[in-house]
Design a protein around this motif. Structure first.
Motif, PDB file in Angstrom:
ATOM      1  N   ASN A 136       0.029 -18.703 -22.288  1.00 31.19           N
ATOM      2  CA  ASN A 136      -0.214 -17.260 -22.308  1.00 31.19           C
ATOM      3  C   ASN A 136      -0.207 -16.663 -20.907  1.00 31.19           C
ATOM      4  O   ASN A 136       0.277 -15.544 -20.707  1.00 31.19           O
ATOM      5  N   ALA A 180     -11.184  -8.800 -19.003  1.00 31.90           N
ATOM      6  CA  ALA A 180     -10.979  -8.172 -20.311  1.00 31.90           C
ATOM      7  C   ALA A 180     -11.854  -6.928 -20.476  1.00 31.90           C
ATOM      8  O   ALA A 180     -11.400  -5.899 -20.981  1.00 31.90           O
ATOM      9  N   LEU A 223     -11.049  -9.821 -27.098  1.00 26.20           N
ATOM     10  CA  LEU A 223     -11.114 -11.180 -27.646  1.00 26.20           C
ATOM     11  C   LEU A 223     -12.052 -12.008 -26.762  1.00 26.20           C
ATOM     12  O   LEU A 223     -11.820 -12.142 -25.555  1.00 26.20           O
ATOM     13  N   LEU A 251      -8.685 -17.740 -28.194  1.00 24.15           N
ATOM     14  CA  LEU A 251      -8.067 -16.666 -28.984  1.00 24.15           C
ATOM     15  C   LEU A 251      -6.831 -16.101 -28.284  1.00 24.15           C
ATOM     16  O   LEU A 251      -6.192 -15.175 -28.792  1.00 24.15           O
ATOM     17  N   ALA A 252      -6.484 -16.665 -27.128  1.00 26.16           N
ATOM     18  CA  ALA A 252      -5.296 -16.200 -26.388  1.00 26.16           C
ATOM     19  C   ALA A 252      -4.077 -16.301 -27.301  1.00 26.16           C
ATOM     20  O   ALA A 252      -3.930 -17.253 -28.058  1.00 26.16           O
ATOM     21  N   ALA A 264      -3.544 -11.330 -29.302  1.00 20.79           N
ATOM     22  CA  ALA A 264      -3.753  -9.908 -29.006  1.00 20.79           C
ATOM     23  C   ALA A 264      -2.674  -9.004 -29.604  1.00 20.79           C
ATOM     24  O   ALA A 264      -3.008  -8.029 -30.293  1.00 20.79           O
ATOM     25  N   ASP A 289      -6.797  -9.429 -24.367  1.00 19.81           N
ATOM     26  CA  ASP A 289      -6.976 -10.870 -24.180  1.00 19.81           C
ATOM     27  C   ASP A 289      -7.158 -11.129 -22.688  1.00 19.81           C
ATOM     28  O   ASP A 289      -6.300 -10.785 -21.879  1.00 19.81           O
TER      29      ASP A 289
END
Ligand code: 2AL
Length: 243
Positions: A21, A100, A178, A183-184, A187, A200
């Protein structure tokens, strides 16, 4: 430039997710080096985990300084060891929650955090108190999926999306943050489903570090973030003794 992206937990598959990511958004002249610490917990979901992740993070920063990293991302939503990392690193260090939450305040009026276990919510609230104006963080919600099960639980994504939808209504928020590096990658899809910005921290922190390095902005070494005073560290911390 070389950005070291540190996964503060020791799970290699999670480092790979974080790296993919970060690399997806980094500019053509940026090399992202993803690091899994040699010591630490498999995942970070308690204050105990967080405290014991910090030595591994600091060892990674020390190695990055030796090999000439230009900046660092701390890729865990608890931002473990962020201030200490800034004392060691010459270049900028940006934490996931920090990046974030700041980004969320630039695209909305109030955000909700969707995180893993409910016991991590206090830390997220504490960090919101540090990073953003009162009222900007409207709520922190737990999907109750443990960090490492985000990779394996087929219902995890749906639980995150359902929770985020509820959070927008309950909190009166307009943006989702997030609350875990695991959880990357969600988004863009979740944002398309919910019709609101979904932030993210892995991608935002990577681009923030890239921007700071490009601008020549390094951590101030005046006073608080100056190199720590040299002293002896005893026992299992002996290797952390600074010259
Ligand atoms: C995290 C995270 O980002 N990485 C990890 O191991 N734990 N955060 C969280 N809220 O569970």
């Amino acid at each position: 430039m070389r950005i070291q992206v540190i996964n503060p937990n020791t799970t290699v598959s999670m480092t790979a997710l974080i790296a993919a990511n970060a690399r997806a958004v980094a500019g053509p002249g940026t090399v992202v080096e993803a690091v899994t610490p040699a010591t630490g917990p498999a995942s970070i979901e308690s204050h105990y985990d967080e405290a014991l992740a910090v030595p591994g993070v600091l060892a990674a920063i020390a190695e990055g300084e030796r090999s000439g990293a230009d900046g660092y991302v701390l890729a865990c939503f608890g931002d473990p060891g962020l201030d200490a990392a800034r004392e060691l690193a010459a270049g900028p260090v940006v934490g996931l929650a920090e990046a974030a939450m700041h980004a969320a305040t630039l695209v909305g009026r109030g955000f909700s955090v969707v995180t893993t276990l409910s016991r991590t919510r206090g830390r997220a609230h504490d960090l919101a108190g540090r990073y953003v104006a009162a009222g900007a963080c409207r709520g922190v919600h737990a999907c109750e999926v443990p960090v490492l099960e985000l990779e394996t639980d087929p219902s995890a994504r749906k639980r995150v999306v359902d929770l985020a939808r509820q959070a927008l209504d309950r909190d009166g928020s307009d943006t989702i943050v997030l609350g875990c590096a695991g959880l990357a990658g969600l988004a863009a899809g979740v944002s398309a489903e919910l019709g609101v910005p979904v932030v993210d921290g892995v991608t935002v922190a990577t681009l923030m570090v890239q921007s700071l390095v490009t601008l020549g902005l390094r951590t101030s070494a005046r006073d608080e973030y100056a190199r720590p005073p040299a002293k002896h560290y005893t026992g299992i911390l002996n290797a952390f003794t600074l010259a």
